[in-house]
Scaffold this motif. Structure first.
Motif, short mmCIF file in Angstrom:
data_model
loop_
_atom_site.label_atom_id
_atom_site.label_comp_id
_atom_site.label_asym_id
_atom_site.label_seq_id
_atom_site.Cartn_x
_atom_site.Cartn_y
_atom_site.Cartn_z
N CYS A 88 0.83 -1.20 0.00
CA CYS A 88 0.00 0.00 0.00
C CYS A 88 0.86 1.24 0.00
CB CYS A 88 -0.95 0.01 1.19
SG CYS A 88 -2.22 1.28 1.00
N PHE A 128 -0.29 4.08 1.04
CA PHE A 128 -0.77 4.95 2.11
C PHE A 128 -0.27 4.47 3.46
CE2 PHE A 128 -4.83 6.90 0.04
CZ PHE A 128 -4.02 7.55 -0.88
N CYS A 134 -2.10 4.59 6.77
CA CYS A 134 -3.13 4.80 7.79
C CYS A 134 -2.70 4.09 9.07
CB CYS A 134 -4.46 4.25 7.30
SG CYS A 134 -4.88 4.80 5.63
N TYR A 161 -4.05 2.96 11.77
CA TYR A 161 -4.80 1.84 12.37
C TYR A 161 -4.73 0.57 11.54
CZ TYR A 161 -7.82 3.99 8.94
OH TYR A 161 -8.29 4.54 7.79
N CYS A 162 -4.04 0.61 10.39
CA CYS A 162 -4.13 -0.51 9.46
C CYS A 162 -2.84 -1.33 9.43
CB CYS A 162 -4.42 0.04 8.06
SG CYS A 162 -4.40 -1.21 6.78
N SER A 200 -1.70 -3.01 7.03
CA SER A 200 -1.03 -2.95 5.72
C SER A 200 -0.34 -1.62 5.46
CB SER A 200 -2.05 -3.21 4.60
OG SER A 200 -2.69 -4.44 4.79
N ARG A 201 -0.39 -0.73 6.41
CA ARG A 201 0.17 0.62 6.17
C ARG A 201 1.62 0.54 5.70
NH1 ARG A 201 0.09 -0.62 11.34
NH2 ARG A 201 1.99 -0.35 12.57
N GLY A 224 -4.98 -3.34 -0.70
CA GLY A 224 -4.17 -2.16 -0.44
C GLY A 224 -4.04 -1.42 -1.76
N ILE A 225 -3.60 -0.18 -1.67
CA ILE A 225 -3.52 0.61 -2.90
C ILE A 225 -2.12 0.51 -3.48
CG2 ILE A 225 -3.81 2.92 -3.88
CD1 ILE A 225 -5.63 3.56 -1.50
N LYS A 238 -5.61 10.20 3.41
CA LYS A 238 -6.97 10.06 2.91
C LYS A 238 -7.78 11.32 3.17
CE LYS A 238 -7.78 5.10 3.26
NZ LYS A 238 -8.24 4.08 4.21
S1 SF4 Z 1 -4.78 -0.64 2.94
FE1 SF4 Z 1 -6.29 0.98 3.06
S2 SF4 Z 1 -6.47 1.42 5.25
FE2 SF4 Z 1 -4.60 0.23 4.96
S3 SF4 Z 1 -3.00 1.77 4.74
FE3 SF4 Z 1 -3.70 1.27 2.69
S4 SF4 Z 1 -5.29 2.78 2.26
FE4 SF4 Z 1 -4.93 2.84 4.47
#
Ligand code: SF4
Lengths: 266, 417
Positions: free
Chosen positions: B66, B68, B70, B72-73, B75-76, B112-113, B183
């Protein structure tokens, strides 16, 4: 008291009901032939299943009961509980004697029994729709062995027919020794004997598709990985998946090799 | 080959499990042309995890890479974990083969992105499309939409999926800014809005024109993480209520935050998952959706937190003792369902059984009403000299009775009332 002994079929039960009315056997009790001990108490009489009589009783019930209530009657019959015939017959008497509809009169004990028993059977039907696990054989048959508490094969037939239209499948009730078989055209009831012990994986293995083990392993892996250990709640787990069903579920089989445990804190 | 697939599955199922939604109901997709699958009925839970949650769908990420970060995630971007990515074909094969063995109702795919939102969303849509068109698959598909994906891709997704979800994750803009600085709230609200309109138009068209393609027949849902940010229950339920009313969402999910990070913006690792609070939120949500309760009846500005000791329905009843006791043989259905201990099923049975005879306590018991709670709030005709209790007494008596039960850990799928 007279005990009417029938063959356990729905037609037999309905025939018994017909005879009760026909011969005014008001205090008769009805029992399956295999529960013979009842014949010790008083007179017995054997019911010969008669499709025409059965049809007439069924018609009558159709007139008097809504479809859901008729379904409840049928499901209660499928419970095969010893002695369930008596409340069913009192239920029929109550329904047929009442002027209006009484199927929702839950203050009546037999209405309540039928409703509650049918719920249990329905729950078992639902469980089987959930817990059937197919294994693919070399000749491309998806087969599953089940041992439901109640006789639910007739109830799950439509569900599986609707769902698996492009694969051959067999669901076999090893307690009642019959199954449903779909041959890509129609679903049939089949009786059969297995030459092998299907509960023994080593005897089954050579019959299975070469990838079957892989898919089971992947499913086991998936089941392990979606668990969140921080939320562990075995009581709830067992409530939803009672132990008696485990032996047929690949995800509840002992971990073979190389299942990867989820990382502790992630 | 198979080893690698096992490993990917372990990583990508593990990373997807914090999305609590597993519902596979609400669609109307039938098996056609002798295909595979059917999702017209109620969704089925094929298994339950050891934490007692329903396993209905193959819930995985396409990848946990990913761009991003975040907080709480799992996968951050900044988290030091193993990464993996499925190929499109692998996801298709897993879905089909699990489905054929009756393991699952369908697929819940998220991701994930990687590179950018559209690129990611395109892959998700491609998988759904392949399942539908190449495999004649009619099982359930839930796609999570990637924040920031284009309307065109959302449209495509709706054509193949049964349900779409855009997770709002943080209840408020402020928390989002703190915990997910990459986000923007608009990136989530806009696709939700788009879907709402597209779904409504589609339902209208279906009424008038015959051959309209289905569009997300099971509607859209969202999820909020609970306990990672400071919002109170009043705020959370108010937001959920807005989503139900304004966005016409089918479900709002509440996911008790599972501490996975040492980031000091978040509860520390080892902090218990707020499971009771999560359960209370589900109960409150349930009251709003099925029992005609308004959000403001459940929590108020004076009492913005749900009571952790007693369920929200009982709490409401105790605050509104002037409406009780009800005469069970006369009261309106809408009031009967509001009685603590009486659910919709029992209320219906009561209303139908009382046409035949005046109901007494033993009738209620047989119908399945648990009298220990109910008795404080109802009367039967033959029961004249009842004792009066005040709300506090009732509360204490019920709590004493249930002491052990309420202390236990529980999760959202325990029977709600
Ligand atoms: S998978 Fe989604 S929630 Fe987790 S870090 Fe990436 S964008 Fe954020």
């Amino acid at each position: 008291m007279t005990v009417l002994v029938y063959d356990g079929s729905l037609g037999g039960l309905l025939t018994a009901i017909f005879d009760i009315y026909e011969y005014k056997l008001s205090d008769a009790s009805v029992r399956k032939a295999e529960e013979t001990s009842y014949s010790l108490f008083g007179q017995t009489r054997t019911i010969h299943t008669d499709e025409e009589k059965a049809q007439r009783v069924w018609k009558k019930l159709e007139d008097k009961l809504s479809r859901p209530a008729l379904g409840q009657f049928y499901k209660t019959y499928l419970s095969e509980l010893p002695g369930i015939e008596d409340p069913l017959i009192r239920y029929v008497r109550y329904v047929l004697s009442a002027k209006g509809s009484v199927e929702n009169d839950y203050s009546h004990p037999d209405v309540l029994t039928v409703q509650q028993t049918s719920r249990k059977v329905h729950r078992e039907k639902h469980r089987m729709e959930a817990f059937v696990r197919f294994q693919l054989t070399k000749d491309r048959l998806y087969y599953s062995i089940i041992q439901p508490d109640f006789n639910v094969l007739p109830l799950i037939r439509k569900h599986f027919t609707d769902r698996y239209a492009d694969q051959k499948w067999l669901i076999y009730d090893s307690r009642r020794k019959y199954g449903l078989f779909y041959n890509l055209e129609v679903v049939e009831e089949v009786e059969m004997e297995f030459a092998i012990n299907t509960a023994d994986p080593s005897q089954v293995a050579h019959l299975l598709d070469e990838k079957e083990e892989l898919w089971q392993k992947l499913w086991q892996q998936y089941f392990t990985s979606v668990n969140i250990p921080a939320r562990k709640n075995m009581k709830l787990h067992i409530k939803h998946m009672p132990k008696r069903y485990w032996k047929f579920l690949p995800e509840k089989q002992p971990v073979k090799d190389n299942r990867i445990d989820p990382p502790a804190a992630a | 080959m198979s080893e690698r697939l096992l490993e990917k599955l372990s990583i990508l199922a593990d990373a997807a499990k914090y999305d609590v939604s597993c519902s596979s109901s609400g669609s109307n997709r039938k098996n056609e042309n002798k295909g595979l699958g059917d999702s017209k009925g109620m969704g089925i839970c094929h298994a339950y995890t050891e934490d007692g949650r329903c396993v209905s769908l193959l819930k995985i990420l396409l990848t946990n890479h990913c761009i991003f970060d975040c907080a709480y995630c799992v996968s951050r971007k900044s988290n030091d974990i193993k990464r993996a990515a499925f190929t499109v074909q692998e996801v298709v094969d897993l879905t089909i083969n699990f489905y054929r063995r009756n393991y699952i109702e369908g697929l819940f795919l998220s991701s994930g992105i990687f590179s950018n939102p559209d690129y990611t969303m395109e892959r998700l849509v491609l998988i759904a499309k392949k399942l539908r068109t190449e495999h004649n698959f009619h099982g359930y598909i839930h796609l999570k939409s990637i924040p920031g994906a284009s309307d065109e891709l959302m449209h495509q997704a709706g054509l193949y999926a049964d349900r779409l979800s855009v997770n709002i994750e943080m209840p408020t803009k402020e928390s989002l800014a703190v915990l997910a600085p990459d986000k923007k709230r608009e990136d989530m609200i806009r696709p939700m809005q788009y879907l709402k309109t597209a779904i409504e138009e589609n339902r209208d068209d279906q009424k008038t024109i015959k051959k309209v393609p289905r569009f997300a027949p099971a509607g859209q849902s969202t999820q909020m993480v609970i306990g990672a940010s400071p919002e109170n229950d009043l705020q959370i339920l108010w937001i959920a209520d807005q989503f139900y009313k304004k966005m016409k969402l089918k479900r709002v999910y509440y996911s008790g935050y599972v501490p996975i990070s040492t980031d000091n913006r978040l509860p520390a690792v080892g902090t218990p998952v707020p499971m009771i609070r999560e359960n209370r939120l589900y109960q409150a949500d349930w009251l709003m959706r099925f029992y005609d309760f308004k959000a403001e009846e459940i929590v108020t500005p004076e009492e913005p937190l749900l009571d952790m000791e007693i369920d929200p329905k009982l709490n409401w009843a105790l605050r509104n003792m002037n409406q009780f006791p009800l005469d069970i043989n006369k009261a309106d259905y809408h009031m009967i369902v509001r009685v603590p201990g009486i659910g919709i099923q029992s209320a219906k049975k009561i209303v139908s059984a009382r046409k035949f005879s005046t109901l007494r306590w033993d009738h209620l018991k047989k119908i399945g009403v648990s009298l220990n709670k109910t008795k404080y709030f109802i009367t039967c005709k033959l029961d004249e000299n009842r004792k009066q209790f005040d709300p506090l007494q009732i509360r204490q008596m019920l709590l004493a009775e249930a002491a052990s039960k309420y202390k236990a850990n529980f999760s959202p799928q325990i029977k709600l009332f």
